[in-house]
Design an enzyme around this catalytic site. Structure first.
Site, PDB file in Angstrom:
ATOM      1  N   THR A  18       0.841  -1.203   0.000  1.00  0.00           N
ATOM      2  CA  THR A  18       0.000   0.000   0.000  1.00  0.00           C
ATOM      3  C   THR A  18       0.875   1.251   0.000  1.00  0.00           C
ATOM      4  OG1 THR A  18      -1.615  -1.230   1.328  1.00  0.00           O
ATOM      5  CG2 THR A  18      -1.913   1.143   1.210  1.00  0.00           C
ATOM      6  N   ARG A  22       7.768  -2.639   2.678  1.00  0.00           N
ATOM      7  CA  ARG A  22       7.924  -2.750   4.137  1.00  0.00           C
ATOM      8  C   ARG A  22       8.240  -4.189   4.499  1.00  0.00           C
ATOM      9  NH1 ARG A  22       3.006   1.070   6.317  1.00  0.00           N
ATOM     10  NH2 ARG A  22       3.754   2.914   5.226  1.00  0.00           N
ATOM     11  N   SER A 113       6.222   3.516   8.805  1.00  0.00           N
ATOM     12  CA  SER A 113       5.061   4.206   9.360  1.00  0.00           C
ATOM     13  C   SER A 113       4.773   3.835  10.808  1.00  0.00           C
ATOM     14  CB  SER A 113       3.863   3.931   8.450  1.00  0.00           C
ATOM     15  OG  SER A 113       2.790   4.714   8.856  1.00  0.00           O
ATOM     16  N   HIS A 114       3.599   3.266  11.031  1.00  0.00           N
ATOM     17  CA  HIS A 114       3.131   2.969  12.389  1.00  0.00           C
ATOM     18  C   HIS A 114       3.613   1.605  12.876  1.00  0.00           C
ATOM     19  CE1 HIS A 114       0.647   1.418   9.258  1.00  0.00           C
ATOM     20  NE2 HIS A 114       0.222   0.487  10.074  1.00  0.00           N
ATOM     21  N   LYS A 126      10.258   3.948   0.446  1.00  0.00           N
ATOM     22  CA  LYS A 126       9.185   4.375  -0.452  1.00  0.00           C
ATOM     23  C   LYS A 126       9.744   5.423  -1.403  1.00  0.00           C
ATOM     24  CE  LYS A 126       5.868   7.022   1.207  1.00  0.00           C
ATOM     25  NZ  LYS A 126       4.602   7.632   1.618  1.00  0.00           N
ATOM     26  N   ASP A 277       2.025   9.308  14.243  1.00  0.00           N
ATOM     27  CA  ASP A 277       2.637   7.981  14.151  1.00  0.00           C
ATOM     28  C   ASP A 277       4.135   8.053  13.872  1.00  0.00           C
ATOM     29  OD1 ASP A 277       2.478   8.910  11.558  1.00  0.00           O
ATOM     30  OD2 ASP A 277       2.175   6.930  10.699  1.00  0.00           O
ATOM     31  N   ASP A 279       6.068   8.083  11.251  1.00  0.00           N
ATOM     32  CA  ASP A 279       6.612   9.016  10.259  1.00  0.00           C
ATOM     33  C   ASP A 279       5.812  10.315  10.145  1.00  0.00           C
ATOM     34  OD1 ASP A 279       4.488   7.593   9.143  1.00  0.00           O
ATOM     35  OD2 ASP A 279       5.214   7.859   7.114  1.00  0.00           O
ATOM     36  N   ASP A 281       2.599  11.075   9.488  1.00  0.00           N
ATOM     37  CA  ASP A 281       1.521  11.384   8.550  1.00  0.00           C
ATOM     38  C   ASP A 281       0.135  11.040   9.087  1.00  0.00           C
ATOM     39  OD1 ASP A 281       1.866   8.675   8.318  1.00  0.00           O
ATOM     40  OD2 ASP A 281       2.214   8.655   6.148  1.00  0.00           O
ATOM     41  N   ARG A 282       0.072  10.241  10.139  1.00  0.00           N
ATOM     42  CA  ARG A 282      -1.247   9.909  10.703  1.00  0.00           C
ATOM     43  C   ARG A 282      -1.595  10.824  11.863  1.00  0.00           C
ATOM     44  NH1 ARG A 282      -2.384   3.515  10.609  1.00  0.00           N
ATOM     45  NH2 ARG A 282      -1.630   3.139   8.506  1.00  0.00           N
ATOM     46  N   THR A 344      -7.829   2.307  -1.005  1.00  0.00           N
ATOM     47  CA  THR A 344      -6.932   2.591   0.108  1.00  0.00           C
ATOM     48  C   THR A 344      -5.525   2.854  -0.418  1.00  0.00           C
ATOM     49  OG1 THR A 344      -8.210   1.269   1.650  1.00  0.00           O
ATOM     50  CG2 THR A 344      -5.880   1.562   2.157  1.00  0.00           C
ATOM     51  N   GLU A 363      -8.627   9.333   5.144  1.00  0.00           N
ATOM     52  CA  GLU A 363      -8.799   7.891   5.204  1.00  0.00           C
ATOM     53  C   GLU A 363      -9.131   7.473   6.619  1.00  0.00           C
ATOM     54  OE1 GLU A 363      -6.229   5.414   2.450  1.00  0.00           O
ATOM     55  OE2 GLU A 363      -4.823   6.847   3.281  1.00  0.00           O
ATOM     56  N   GLU A 364      -9.859   6.367   6.702  1.00  0.00           N
ATOM     57  CA  GLU A 364     -10.209   5.829   8.016  1.00  0.00           C
ATOM     58  C   GLU A 364      -8.983   5.435   8.822  1.00  0.00           C
ATOM     59  OE1 GLU A 364      -9.334   2.521   8.432  1.00  0.00           O
ATOM     60  OE2 GLU A 364      -8.656   2.499   6.346  1.00  0.00           O
ATOM     61  N   SER A 365      -7.872   5.187   8.132  1.00  0.00           N
ATOM     62  CA  SER A 365      -6.654   4.727   8.796  1.00  0.00           C
ATOM     63  C   SER A 365      -5.883   5.899   9.406  1.00  0.00           C
ATOM     64  CB  SER A 365      -5.777   3.973   7.793  1.00  0.00           C
ATOM     65  OG  SER A 365      -5.490   4.813   6.680  1.00  0.00           O
ATOM     66  N   LYS A 376      -0.504  12.404   3.475  1.00  0.00           N
ATOM     67  CA  LYS A 376      -1.330  12.795   4.605  1.00  0.00           C
ATOM     68  C   LYS A 376      -0.421  13.441   5.650  1.00  0.00           C
ATOM     69  CE  LYS A 376      -1.472   8.049   6.397  1.00  0.00           C
ATOM     70  NZ  LYS A 376      -0.970   7.183   5.328  1.00  0.00           N
ATOM     71  N   ARG A 496      -8.885  -6.732   7.460  1.00  0.00           N
ATOM     72  CA  ARG A 496      -9.571  -5.558   7.997  1.00  0.00           C
ATOM     73  C   ARG A 496     -11.046  -5.672   7.633  1.00  0.00           C
ATOM     74  NH1 ARG A 496      -5.257  -2.739   9.619  1.00  0.00           N
ATOM     75  NH2 ARG A 496      -3.610  -2.063   8.206  1.00  0.00           N
TER      76      ARG A 496
HETATM   77  C1  G16 Z   1      -0.568   3.592   4.470  1.00  0.00           C
HETATM   78  C2  G16 Z   1      -1.177   4.294   3.298  1.00  0.00           C
HETATM   79  C3  G16 Z   1      -2.608   4.646   3.585  1.00  0.00           C
HETATM   80  C4  G16 Z   1      -3.380   3.421   4.019  1.00  0.00           C
HETATM   81  C5  G16 Z   1      -2.689   2.768   5.197  1.00  0.00           C
HETATM   82  C6  G16 Z   1      -3.319   1.458   5.596  1.00  0.00           C
HETATM   83  O1  G16 Z   1      -0.475   4.464   5.542  1.00  0.00           O
HETATM   84  O2  G16 Z   1      -0.477   5.457   2.968  1.00  0.00           O
HETATM   85  O3  G16 Z   1      -3.149   5.198   2.446  1.00  0.00           O
HETATM   86  O4  G16 Z   1      -4.692   3.759   4.364  1.00  0.00           O
HETATM   87  O5  G16 Z   1      -1.352   2.491   4.851  1.00  0.00           O
HETATM   88  O6  G16 Z   1      -3.207   0.569   4.536  1.00  0.00           O
HETATM   89  P1  G16 Z   1      -3.549  -0.950   4.714  1.00  0.00           P
HETATM   90  O7  G16 Z   1      -5.004  -0.978   5.121  1.00  0.00           O
HETATM   91  O8  G16 Z   1      -3.287  -1.550   3.377  1.00  0.00           O
HETATM   92  O9  G16 Z   1      -2.690  -1.505   5.816  1.00  0.00           O
HETATM   93  P2  G16 Z   1       0.869   4.557   6.401  1.00  0.00           P
HETATM   94  O10 G16 Z   1       0.556   5.559   7.474  1.00  0.00           O
HETATM   95  O11 G16 Z   1       1.095   3.173   6.914  1.00  0.00           O
HETATM   96  O12 G16 Z   1       1.911   4.991   5.439  1.00  0.00           O
END
Ligand code: G16
Length: 543
Positions: A18, A22, A113-114, A126, A277, A279, A281-282, A344, A363-365, A376, A496
């Site tokens: 996504t 990773r 990320s998280h 990335k 989070d 990095d 962005d969340r 997503t 996004e919901e995430s 983000k 999910r």
């Molecule tokens: C990344 C993407 C987001 C996505 C999230 C969750 O966020 O940039 O667009 O919503 O992963 O993705 P998944 O549901 O596939 O785990 P981040 O903050 O991890 O870079």
């Protein structure tokens, strides 16, 4: 200085998910693993000779090593200049801004990320393109294809760059400039938001707490919230970025930021709580006594964005990922602007933002952002909330309640089943796909399925089509259940399940979310056989 060409053999598992590649740190530490992926990126791009590349990461374990590698390889591949954050630090939104501001060719953003960090944690690479956003699928697919045939990489035989001293030096004919990671980003925030109004709010007894989770936003939040906006010293918690995030999981949700949640639900809670989070962005937004879901936050920010100077002219449109609740759709409808529903992944917003079709995305995430960058942006969401609170002078709870009274409330929850056996998860999704043609019309108590499909996105700008982006059960009363497998995990599969119900009646806006969704949750298990197939009695994380 010599440029070496080193022979290598491909790895079969370098498919970006996504958001980039990773993997466990130990996977990246394999001989030539990071080198292969970096060279695959460079081999998939054209026309960067003499151009600028931005490099930075969230400070997690292995960040510095890969930054040195990326610098030497960028030099060997012909870039003219590299901009790198001091200490190797750049939040993801700050990296996006730097790419745009410096008209760079692109950027290498190092983060998982998280996901947890440290020697046994996760790492990620990335590639972001010249608009500052994550590379679109066309490029990530080319990178993956190249990674499967790669036989050599190029690297300059040069000593490490001192990442802790700002200034420029030369590496094999390329200029490397180490810059303050915070300054440009903080300046951009000052352009978008009314810092005077926020300062006045904060000096009038309005208390905030921001948990940087020992991750990258610490230095940004300290500078912006405490130094520039005058929040009380100590308002920013866990502000030192640590390579292992202090052993914590830098995911700003109700499970991993539980201490913040407890504080905000307590008797002496501050007025506003937030977290970001790994990095940066969340975002997590919690008012005194109220958690604001990311989907609701998107809708509330969009409805009030005109109160901030950067958005005073209104919004061109709103974009949300498909699993995100429809709360923002109601705002867009009332405003008479377009709403876009994307798969997503933040990369899908890039075209809409570049074309000026959307101004705010979410996004919901736990991701919200706008056209100011192409990622983000956690602190941006916090500052927009503070700007709105400074203008409205009402509590987060009052703003939320009024919002629901105006637009109705979308009860929403996501259930994650983490580290599920990959075969079991794939079988579950395959079985769901197999049922799609027969589900419409099925009745479960008071619920009746209106339609069931596998979401496909038709990009209105470049006309590309992205299929298989999540299985949707759409009910006649407007409720939804969505199933998809995460593209960001590194162990097994993460299932999910996204559950949503719209409630127009204000007398029913105080229900417990899980209770309000209980019948839909039961249908989700009934249709997908979650418990039976995964062997799990309950989700690992409920948000
Ligand atoms: C990344 C993407 C987001 C996505 C999230 C969750 O966020 O940039 O667009 O919503 O992963 O993705 P998944 O549901 O596939 O785990 P981040 O903050 O991890 O870079």
């Amino acid at each position: 200085m010599t440029i070496k060409t080193v022979q290598t053999t491909p790895f079969s598992d370098q498919k970006p998910g996504t958001s980039g590649l990773r993997k466990k740190v130990t996977v990246f530490q394999q001989k030539n693993y990071a080198e292969n992926f970096l060279q695959s990126i460079f081999d998939s791009l054209e026309g960067f000779a003499g151009e600028t590349l931005v490099i930075g990461g969230d400070g997690r374990f292995y960040n510095r090593e890969v930054i040195q590698l990326a610098i030497r390889m960028a030099a060997a591949n012909g870039f003219g200049r590299v901009l790198v954050g001091r200490g190797g630090i750049l939040s993801t939104p700050a990296a996006s801004h730097l790419i745009r501001k410096n008209k760079a060719f692109g950027g290498i953003v190092l983060s998982a990320s998280h996901n947890p960090g440290g020697p046994d944690g996760d790492f990620g690479i990335k590639y972001n393109i010249g608009n500052g956003g994550p590379a679109p699928e066309k490029i990530t697919e080319a990178i993956f294809a190249r990674s499967r045939t790669i036989d050599s990489y190029r690297i300059a035989d040069a000593p490490d760059v001192n990442l802790d001293a700002e200034g420029s030096r030369e590496v094999a004919g390329m200029t490397v400039t180490v810059i303050d990671p915070v300054a440009d980003y903080a300046e951009l925030m000052e352009e978008l938001f009314d810092f005077d109004a926020i300062r006045a709010l904060l000096s009038g007894g309005f208390r905030i707490v921001f948990d940087a989770m020992s991750a990258v936003t610490g230095p940004y939040a300290k500078e912006i919230l405490e130094n520039r906006l005058g929040a009380a010293k100590g308002s920013v918690l866990n502000f030192m970025p640590l390579p292992d995030f202090g052993g914590h999981h830098p995911d700003p949700n109700l499970v991993h930021a539980h201490a913040l949640y407890e504080t905000m639900m307590g008797d002496d809670a501050p007025d506003f709580g937030a977290a970001s989070d790994g990095d940066g962005d969340r975002n997590l937004i919690i008012g005194k006594g109220i958690f604001v879901t990311p989907s609701d936050s998107l809708a509330m920010l969009a409805a009030n964005a005109h109160l901030a100077p950067g958005y005073s002219k209104g919004l061109a449109g709103i974009a949300r990922s498909m699993p995100t609740s429809g709360a923002a759709d109601r705002v867009a409808e009332k405003m008479g602007i377009a709403i876009y529903e994307t798969p997503t992944g933040w990369k899908f917003f890039g075209n809409l933002l570049d074309a000026g079709l959307a101004t705010i995305c979410g996004e919901e995430s736990a991701g919200t952002g706008s056209s100011h960058v192409r990622e983000k942006d956690g602190l941006w969401a916090v500052l927009l909330w503070l700007n709105i609170l400074a203008m409205r002078r009402e509590s987060v709870k009052d703003i939320a309640r009024q919002h629901w009274a105006t637009y109705g409330r979308n009860y929403y929850s996501r259930h994650d089943y983490e580290e599920v056996d990959t075969t079991a998860a794939n079988d579950l999704v395959a079985a769901l796909r197999g049922q799609l043609s027969t589900l419409a019309g099925t009745v479960f108590g008071a619920l009746r399925i209106r339609a069931a499909d596998d979401f496909a996105y038709h990009d209105p700008v470049d006309r590309s089509v992205s299929e298989h982006q999540g299985i949707r059960l759409l009910f006649e009363d407007g409720s939804r259940v969505v199933f998809r497998l995460s593209g960001t995990g590194t162990t097994g599969a993460t299932l999910r399940v996204y559950i949503e119900r719209f409630e127009p009646d204000p007398a029913r806006h105080d229900l417990d979310t899980q209770e309000a969704l209980a019948d839909l949750i039961a249908v989700a298990d009934d249709v997908a056989g979650i418990r039976r197939r995964t062997g799990r009695d309950a989700p690992s994380v409920i948000t």
